[in-house]
Design an enzyme around this catalytic site. Structure first.
Site, PDB file in Angstrom:
ATOM      1  N   HIS A 180       0.802  -1.065   0.195  1.00 15.59           N
ATOM      2  CA  HIS A 180      -0.103   0.113  -0.159  1.00 15.59           C
ATOM      3  C   HIS A 180       0.909   1.254   0.118  1.00 15.59           C
ATOM      4  CE1 HIS A 180      -2.881   3.019   1.302  1.00 15.59           C
ATOM      5  NE2 HIS A 180      -3.855   2.212   0.935  1.00 15.59           N
TER       6      HIS A 180
ATOM      7  N   GLU B 189      -3.673   2.045  -7.408  1.00 17.82           N
ATOM      8  CA  GLU B 189      -3.806   2.920  -6.371  1.00 17.82           C
ATOM      9  C   GLU B 189      -3.052   4.460  -6.908  1.00 17.82           C
ATOM     10  OE1 GLU B 189      -2.801   3.446  -1.716  1.00 17.82           O
ATOM     11  OE2 GLU B 189      -1.412   2.151  -2.916  1.00 17.82           O
TER      12      GLU B 189
END
Length: 188
Positions: free
Chosen positions: A84, A156
């Site tokens: 992430h 992302e």
């Protein structure tokens, strides 16, 4: 780093009745480690799967504060987010570390959710494809071609997080199509 156990219970009490019975979409929640057990209990026998927010590559050892794949499996977790942008930015998680973590997750029976994406500077410099290529080649280096389909790749767009800029559906689809092309090339 949101939601206490009680807040997780309230959140799931609102979410679960809204999850459609059809198989048109997969639903995964990724609560903090302290709420994983609660989420697993509440999502048991529902269509909602529970994944962790991170994991260490070692099964055990002197890694205070870390959580291993066997620990997640023991809880009944389905998968784990890896790479992430916040882990990369604030905890200096590298592509080399992810190249170790992704195969460990797969080997343990966890579904890795690998996050990739470019920051605002890279986007503005039109380096999106170069960044995605570098990340995917490095992060998946130790994943056998036959297992690539078991890795969920989450695009992302870091440049659209808290910057006031929004990724359009077309921009997201372009990046996703490029990611698919990289995986397809490797799978051939």
């Amino acid at each position: 780093m949101h939601k206490t156990t009680e807040e997780t219970e309230r959140f799931l009490a609102e979410l679960l009745p809204r999850v459609p019975d059809s198989e048109q979409a997969e639903v995964v929640v990724c609560p903090p480690f302290t709420s994983l057990q609660t989420a697993i209990e509440h999502c048991f026998q529902t269509r909602v799967r529970v994944s962790a927010q991170n994991m260490h590559e070692a099964d055990q050892g002197a890694f205070t504060g870390e959580v291993s794949a066997p620990m997640l499996i023991d809880l009944g977790v389905h998968g784990v987010i890896l790479g992430h942008s916040e882990r990369r930015q604030y905890f200096a998680e590298t592509d080399e570390a992810l190249a170790r973590k992704v195969p460990v997750a797969l080997g343990a029976g966890l579904e890795p959710i690998l996050c990739v994406g470019e920051n605002e500077e890279q986007r503005d410099a039109e380096e999106t494809e170069a960044v995605l290529t570098r990340q995917l080649e490095a992060d998946l280096a130790e994943v056998p071609d036959a297992r690539l389909s078991e890795v969920v790749i989450a695009y992302e767009p870091i440049w659209a997080i808290g910057t006031g800029r929004t990724a359009t559906p077309e921009q997201a689809q372009e990046a996703i199509a490029f990611i698919r092309s990289l995986i397809d090339r490797r799978s051939d």
